[in-house]
Design a protein around this motif. Structure first.
Motif, mmCIF file in Angstrom:
data_model
loop_
_atom_site.group_PDB
_atom_site.id
_atom_site.type_symbol
_atom_site.label_atom_id
_atom_site.label_comp_id
_atom_site.label_asym_id
_atom_site.label_seq_id
_atom_site.Cartn_x
_atom_site.Cartn_y
_atom_site.Cartn_z
ATOM 1 N N SER A 34 3.917 -1.348 0.504
ATOM 2 C CA SER A 34 3.293 -1.272 1.150
ATOM 3 C C SER A 34 3.398 -0.418 2.142
ATOM 4 O O SER A 34 3.611 -0.068 3.731
ATOM 5 N N GLU B 123 4.914 3.999 -1.062
ATOM 6 C CA GLU B 123 3.951 4.320 -1.597
ATOM 7 C C GLU B 123 2.568 4.984 -0.862
ATOM 8 O O GLU B 123 1.586 5.694 -2.010
ATOM 9 N N HIS B 124 2.617 4.691 0.206
ATOM 10 C CA HIS B 124 1.826 5.767 1.103
ATOM 11 C C HIS B 124 1.480 7.121 -0.019
ATOM 12 O O HIS B 124 0.151 7.455 -0.104
ATOM 13 N N CYS C 90 -4.409 -0.601 -4.985
ATOM 14 C CA CYS C 90 -2.622 -0.668 -4.194
ATOM 15 C C CYS C 90 -2.776 -2.249 -3.691
ATOM 16 O O CYS C 90 -3.718 -3.213 -3.000
ATOM 17 N N GLY D 187 -0.091 -3.196 0.103
ATOM 18 C CA GLY D 187 -0.889 -1.541 0.543
ATOM 19 C C GLY D 187 -0.848 -1.962 2.197
ATOM 20 O O GLY D 187 -0.411 -2.881 2.548
ATOM 21 N N ASN D 188 -1.387 -1.752 3.167
ATOM 22 C CA ASN D 188 -1.078 -1.193 3.616
ATOM 23 C C ASN D 188 -2.180 -0.691 4.820
ATOM 24 O O ASN D 188 -3.113 -0.088 4.489
ATOM 25 N N LEU E 134 -7.239 -2.105 -0.864
ATOM 26 C CA LEU E 134 -6.410 -2.993 -1.440
ATOM 27 C C LEU E 134 -6.314 -4.258 -2.079
ATOM 28 O O LEU E 134 -7.822 -5.134 -2.112
ATOM 29 N N GLU F 239 -4.680 -8.453 -2.587
ATOM 30 C CA GLU F 239 -4.157 -8.926 -1.467
ATOM 31 C C GLU F 239 -2.838 -9.923 -2.178
ATOM 32 O O GLU F 239 -3.524 -10.407 -2.756
#
Length: 168
Positions: free
Chosen positions: A8, A12-13, A30, A33-34, A43, A45
């Protein structure tokens, strides 16, 4: 092709953004993620330290390639767990990730392999630590806890007196 990027953070971005520019146009996921990553990937969870949850997500989503960014799931054996299930992952095995996961192990491995590295001492107590800082104090010492620290595991110490230090 469906690709899962685990993590996250900024690393990773950047990975997701690069993969999103691929002419193959992979479907990107992801975990966790964010908000920024969400503009390029769906995303999931699942926490980065939940190896079994990540493996289950890979299987449920039928992911073709998992790219693991953070050290925590690497050291915890995510790549190994995926390989055991015949899933492709980009990242080192838990044994190889141990070099990142333990500063003392990495220093010992470098010494044994003849790789040049800074002088170091392992300290198991405050007294041993103070003695090591005093012994190695010229021109400065970096004190690191053994284990993962998300890139924030060092304090640079200055001073010749034991206990006289200033972290920068």
């Amino acid at each position: 092709m469906k690709i899962l990027v685990v993590g996250s953070g900024g690393r990773e971005h950047a990975l997701v953004r690069a993969l999103a520019r691929s002419p193959q146009r992979p479907e990107l996921l992801c975990a966790p993620g964010n908000a920024g990553i969400a503009s390029d990937a769906r995303l999931l969870e699942v926490a980065v330290d939940d190896v079994q949850g990540l493996v289950a997500a890979v299987e449920r989503e039928d992911v073709d390639l998992t790219v693991v960014g953070p050290e925590v799931p690497l050291v915890a054996g995510l790549v190994d767990a995926l390989a055991e299930r015949g899933r492709t992952a980009f990242g080192p095995s838990a044994a190889a990730a141990r070099l990142e996961g333990s500063k003392a192990y990495a220093k010992q491995a470098m010494e044994e392999a003849g790789v040049p590295t800074a002088r170091w001492r392992r300290a198991q107590s405050l007294d041993e630590g103070i003695e090591a800082v005093s012994e190695l104090a010229s021109p400065g010492v970096v004190v690191k806890a053994d284990g993962l620290a998300a890139g924030k595991g060092g304090d640079r110490c200055r001073g010749r007196r034991a206990g006289a230090r200033r972290a920068e």
